[in-house]
Design an enzyme around this catalytic site. Structure first.
Site, PDB file in Angstrom:
ATOM      1  N   GLY A   1      48.776  40.005  25.149  1.00 14.80           N
ATOM      2  CA  GLY A   1      48.123  40.152  26.445  1.00 14.80           C
ATOM      3  C   GLY A   1      48.922  39.428  27.514  1.00 14.80           C
TER       4      GLY A   1
ATOM      5  N   GLY B   1      48.965  39.375  30.785  1.00 15.11           N
ATOM      6  CA  GLY B   1      48.425  39.309  32.133  1.00 15.11           C
ATOM      7  C   GLY B   1      48.651  37.921  32.697  1.00 15.11           C
ATOM      8  N   ALA B   2      47.874  37.555  33.703  1.00 11.98           N
ATOM      9  CA  ALA B   2      48.078  36.269  34.368  1.00 11.98           C
ATOM     10  C   ALA B   2      47.923  35.099  33.397  1.00 11.98           C
ATOM     11  CB  ALA B   2      47.102  36.137  35.534  1.00 11.98           C
TER      12      ALA B   2
ATOM     13  N   ASN C   1      37.272  35.417  27.692  1.00 10.08           N
ATOM     14  CA  ASN C   1      36.009  35.036  28.324  1.00 10.08           C
ATOM     15  C   ASN C   1      34.811  35.501  27.514  1.00 10.08           C
ATOM     16  OD1 ASN C   1      36.648  33.615  30.734  1.00 10.08           O
ATOM     17  ND2 ASN C   1      37.272  35.527  31.717  1.00 10.08           N
TER      18      ASN C   1
ATOM     19  N   LYS D   1      31.046  27.202  30.103  1.00 11.59           N
ATOM     20  CA  LYS D   1      31.894  28.009  30.984  1.00 11.59           C
ATOM     21  C   LYS D   1      31.122  29.179  31.574  1.00 11.59           C
ATOM     22  CE  LYS D   1      36.310  30.231  31.651  1.00 11.59           C
ATOM     23  NZ  LYS D   1      37.508  30.844  31.083  1.00 11.59           N
TER      24      LYS D   1
ATOM     25  N   ASN E   1      30.891  31.482  35.051  1.00  9.84           N
ATOM     26  CA  ASN E   1      31.354  32.874  34.993  1.00  9.84           C
ATOM     27  C   ASN E   1      30.257  33.893  35.280  1.00  9.84           C
ATOM     28  OD1 ASN E   1      34.082  32.681  34.602  1.00  9.84           O
ATOM     29  ND2 ASN E   1      34.024  32.938  32.395  1.00  9.84           N
TER      30      ASN E   1
ATOM     31  N   SER F   1      38.324  37.031  38.355  1.00 13.20           N
ATOM     32  CA  SER F   1      39.079  38.052  37.629  1.00 13.20           C
ATOM     33  C   SER F   1      38.315  39.368  37.508  1.00 13.20           C
ATOM     34  CB  SER F   1      39.447  37.532  36.235  1.00 13.20           C
ATOM     35  OG  SER F   1      38.279  37.211  35.498  1.00 13.20           O
TER      36      SER F   1
END
Length: 310
Positions: free
Chosen positions: A12, A14-15, A107, A189, A193, A260
């Site tokens: 993965g 991505g960022a 996440n 978290k 979120n 995100s």
């Protein structure tokens, strides 16, 4: 012989994957990025990171189009969105031998359980990212705040292995800490979120500063946070109500931050509806906890998805 790692595969790119994988590569670890899109630019131009912790450029990075090309490694970092979890059954096996550990940075809830259907549960760690980071292009990322990783065992009993991961992360310039209760940390978290990612989408694409600028929306944020804490407590995790104030306080300095999930919505990608919102709701219903604000939020998110099909 104690477990350690040198060879790392990032699944993965991505960022999140590029940033944490890039930091490890910069520190001398052998990192190979799985990049099915953006492969050519990463291979040709390397990785460019603008970061509050120090900009860096890796002119050359190891990048592959398949996990079979990478082969077995010591540590696999899963940085895919949870929406790609069905692909993991094909992606992970070529990377795994009898010594490999999986660290998922995804996440929400249910990701470790899904990976445990592919590899042994005692080979899995979960990592929670507390970071503001976006990908500017296939090989460019912007890190504007935070950066801490919290790491814990999915199945307890291997604290030395988790401590090794945390030690190496810190040595690579990644602030990291070890937790003994990963499930509790995941709920903590979600206190941020669920409301901020959710309302950014439900409002059609609002940044966190605009969400907090509206007193009515801030009240909704607080209500959602309180519901998340209630579900977590019912599962046996004694979350402090002070998380509501501390999470709101730490969000103000982020400025016009784009969560995100909001970026996924705007750019037409599938959002992580199940892992971040539906799985917590399912658990609430299973336990018998009423969550009217969460249910309303999910209806609003789904309304946005119907208006902007992905």
């Amino acid at each position: 012989m104690p477990w350690d790692f040198k060879r790392v595969a990032v699944v993965g790119s991505g960022a999140i994957g590029l940033y944490y994988g890039g930091r490890l590569a910069k520190a001398g670890f052998e990192v190979n990025f799985l990049a099915r899109s953006g492969f050519e630019l990463l291979e040709k131009s390397g990785l460019v990171a603008r970061s509050i912790a120090g900009d860096f450029h890796l002119p050359q990075v190891s990048v592959s189009k398949t996990t079979r090309e990478i082969g077995a490694v010591d540590l696999v970092i899963v940085a895919l969105k949870s929406t790609s979890n069905p692909e993991l059954a094909g992606l992970l096996p070529p990377l795994v031998d009898e010594h490999t550990v999986i660290l998922t940075l995804q996440n929400g809830l249910g990701n470790c359980e899904h990976i445990a259907s592919i590899v042994r549960p005692d080979r899995i760690c979960g990592g929670l990212c507390f970071v503001c980071i976006n990908r500017l292009g296939p090989n460019q990322i912007s890190h504007t705040a935070g950066g801490r990783l919290t790491v814990g065992d999915f199945v307890s009993g291997m604290p030395e292995r988790t401590a090794t991961i945390v030690r190496h992360l810190n040595s690579a310039g990644i602030p990291a800490n070890q937790v003994s209760n990963l499930a509790r940390a995941q709920w903590e978290k979600l206190v941020w979120n669920i409301p901020f990612n959710g309302l950014a989408v439900a409002e059609g694409g609002l940044t966190t500063d605009k969400l907090l600028a509206n007193p009515e929306t801030e009240r909704e944020i607080r209500t959602l946070m309180a519901e998340v804490i209630s579900i977590a407590r019912a599962e046996g995790h004694e979350l402090d109500s002070g998380l509501i104030r501390s999470n709101i306080d730490r969000t103000y300095p982020m400025g016009a931050y784009r969560p995100s999930t909001m970026i996924d919505l705007i750019e037409g990608r599938e959002i992580e509806l199940n892992a971040i919102w539906l799985e917590p709701l399912r658990r609430a219903k299973e336990i018998g906890i009423d969550t009217p604000a969460l249910e309303r939020l999910i209806l609003r998110i789904r309304s946005q998805l119907r208006e902007r099909p992905v």
